[in-house]
Motif scaffolding. Sequence first.
Motif, PDB file in Angstrom:
ATOM      1  N   VAL A 104       7.444   2.044 -10.209  1.00  0.00           N
ATOM      2  CA  VAL A 104       7.480   0.730  -9.568  1.00  0.00           C
ATOM      3  C   VAL A 104       6.170   0.018  -9.869  1.00  0.00           C
ATOM      4  O   VAL A 104       5.203   0.629 -10.320  1.00  0.00           O
ATOM      5  CB  VAL A 104       7.683   0.848  -8.037  1.00  0.00           C
ATOM      6  CG1 VAL A 104       9.026   1.466  -7.705  1.00  0.00           C
ATOM      7  CG2 VAL A 104       6.566   1.629  -7.385  1.00  0.00           C
ATOM      8  N   TYR A 105       6.140  -1.291  -9.586  1.00  0.00           N
ATOM      9  CA  TYR A 105       4.911  -2.050  -9.791  1.00  0.00           C
ATOM     10  C   TYR A 105       4.703  -3.033  -8.648  1.00  0.00           C
ATOM     11  O   TYR A 105       5.614  -3.771  -8.266  1.00  0.00           O
ATOM     12  CB  TYR A 105       4.938  -2.820 -11.115  1.00  0.00           C
ATOM     13  CG  TYR A 105       3.674  -3.598 -11.357  1.00  0.00           C
ATOM     14  CD1 TYR A 105       2.510  -2.948 -11.738  1.00  0.00           C
ATOM     15  CD2 TYR A 105       3.626  -4.963 -11.156  1.00  0.00           C
ATOM     16  CE1 TYR A 105       1.329  -3.654 -11.932  1.00  0.00           C
ATOM     17  CE2 TYR A 105       2.465  -5.686 -11.349  1.00  0.00           C
ATOM     18  CZ  TYR A 105       1.315  -5.012 -11.733  1.00  0.00           C
ATOM     19  OH  TYR A 105       0.145  -5.711 -11.905  1.00  0.00           O
ATOM     20  N   SER A 108      11.913  -5.907  -4.879  1.00  0.00           N
ATOM     21  CA  SER A 108      10.661  -6.426  -5.410  1.00  0.00           C
ATOM     22  C   SER A 108       9.980  -5.476  -6.394  1.00  0.00           C
ATOM     23  O   SER A 108       9.721  -5.844  -7.536  1.00  0.00           O
ATOM     24  CB  SER A 108       9.717  -6.743  -4.244  1.00  0.00           C
ATOM     25  OG  SER A 108       8.512  -7.245  -4.716  1.00  0.00           O
ATOM     26  N   LEU A 109       9.674  -4.269  -5.960  1.00  0.00           N
ATOM     27  CA  LEU A 109       8.854  -3.369  -6.775  1.00  0.00           C
ATOM     28  C   LEU A 109       9.550  -2.870  -8.035  1.00  0.00           C
ATOM     29  O   LEU A 109       8.916  -2.788  -9.097  1.00  0.00           O
ATOM     30  CB  LEU A 109       8.369  -2.195  -5.926  1.00  0.00           C
ATOM     31  CG  LEU A 109       7.538  -2.562  -4.690  1.00  0.00           C
ATOM     32  CD1 LEU A 109       7.119  -1.306  -3.937  1.00  0.00           C
ATOM     33  CD2 LEU A 109       6.343  -3.399  -5.053  1.00  0.00           C
ATOM     34  N   LEU A 110      10.829  -2.543  -7.951  1.00  0.00           N
ATOM     35  CA  LEU A 110      11.558  -2.112  -9.160  1.00  0.00           C
ATOM     36  C   LEU A 110      11.703  -3.250 -10.168  1.00  0.00           C
ATOM     37  O   LEU A 110      11.405  -3.061 -11.353  1.00  0.00           O
ATOM     38  CB  LEU A 110      12.932  -1.547  -8.793  1.00  0.00           C
ATOM     39  CG  LEU A 110      12.941  -0.154  -8.185  1.00  0.00           C
ATOM     40  CD1 LEU A 110      14.339   0.213  -7.720  1.00  0.00           C
ATOM     41  CD2 LEU A 110      12.424   0.867  -9.162  1.00  0.00           C
ATOM     42  N   PRO A 111      12.146  -4.442  -9.727  1.00  0.00           N
ATOM     43  CA  PRO A 111      12.223  -5.557 -10.692  1.00  0.00           C
ATOM     44  C   PRO A 111      10.853  -5.914 -11.283  1.00  0.00           C
ATOM     45  O   PRO A 111      10.764  -6.253 -12.462  1.00  0.00           O
ATOM     46  CB  PRO A 111      12.789  -6.714  -9.865  1.00  0.00           C
ATOM     47  CG  PRO A 111      13.511  -6.071  -8.743  1.00  0.00           C
ATOM     48  CD  PRO A 111      12.743  -4.808  -8.444  1.00  0.00           C
ATOM     49  N   ASN A 112       9.794  -5.832 -10.475  1.00  0.00           N
ATOM     50  CA  ASN A 112       8.448  -6.099 -10.993  1.00  0.00           C
ATOM     51  C   ASN A 112       8.118  -5.157 -12.136  1.00  0.00           C
ATOM     52  O   ASN A 112       7.569  -5.570 -13.163  1.00  0.00           O
ATOM     53  CB  ASN A 112       7.382  -5.925  -9.904  1.00  0.00           C
ATOM     54  CG  ASN A 112       7.366  -7.035  -8.893  1.00  0.00           C
ATOM     55  OD1 ASN A 112       8.008  -8.055  -9.070  1.00  0.00           O
ATOM     56  ND2 ASN A 112       6.631  -6.827  -7.817  1.00  0.00           N
ATOM     57  N   PHE A 113       8.424  -3.875 -11.976  1.00  0.00           N
ATOM     58  CA  PHE A 113       8.133  -2.891 -13.018  1.00  0.00           C
ATOM     59  C   PHE A 113       8.949  -3.186 -14.274  1.00  0.00           C
ATOM     60  O   PHE A 113       8.412  -3.192 -15.382  1.00  0.00           O
ATOM     61  CB  PHE A 113       8.406  -1.461 -12.529  1.00  0.00           C
ATOM     62  CG  PHE A 113       8.088  -0.436 -13.574  1.00  0.00           C
ATOM     63  CD1 PHE A 113       6.784  -0.075 -13.811  1.00  0.00           C
ATOM     64  CD2 PHE A 113       9.093   0.150 -14.339  1.00  0.00           C
ATOM     65  CE1 PHE A 113       6.472   0.857 -14.792  1.00  0.00           C
ATOM     66  CE2 PHE A 113       8.794   1.071 -15.317  1.00  0.00           C
ATOM     67  CZ  PHE A 113       7.478   1.439 -15.547  1.00  0.00           C
ATOM     68  N   LYS A 114      10.236  -3.469 -14.094  1.00  0.00           N
ATOM     69  CA  LYS A 114      11.092  -3.757 -15.268  1.00  0.00           C
ATOM     70  C   LYS A 114      10.615  -5.006 -15.991  1.00  0.00           C
ATOM     71  O   LYS A 114      10.542  -5.022 -17.214  1.00  0.00           O
ATOM     72  CB  LYS A 114      12.547  -3.899 -14.826  1.00  0.00           C
ATOM     73  CG  LYS A 114      13.141  -2.582 -14.411  1.00  0.00           C
ATOM     74  CD  LYS A 114      14.550  -2.735 -13.925  1.00  0.00           C
ATOM     75  CE  LYS A 114      15.074  -1.392 -13.438  1.00  0.00           C
ATOM     76  NZ  LYS A 114      16.390  -1.471 -12.832  1.00  0.00           N
TER      77      LYS A 114
END
Length: 67
Positions: free
Chosen positions: A14-15, A54-60
């Motif tokens: 994640v990001y 939020s965090l998964l889409p940010n990482f992708k």
Amino acid sequence: MSQEFTVIPPTTKVYCPKRGEGWTLTGITGIDENASVMFSGVRYTISAKEIVESLLPNFKNRQESNN
């Protein structure tokens, strides 16, 4: 009311813009759960909803922009 949910396994990357890159320490089986996420050696408890939305889409998005 039934929602389909894809299980998120432990060690999923994640990001977070504030904390940087991290990974899930626990799996996520439902949107209403809390999960442990590790950022820079610090463990945080974060809602599954925030991770999924939020965090998964940010990482992708970050990975796609780096390629």
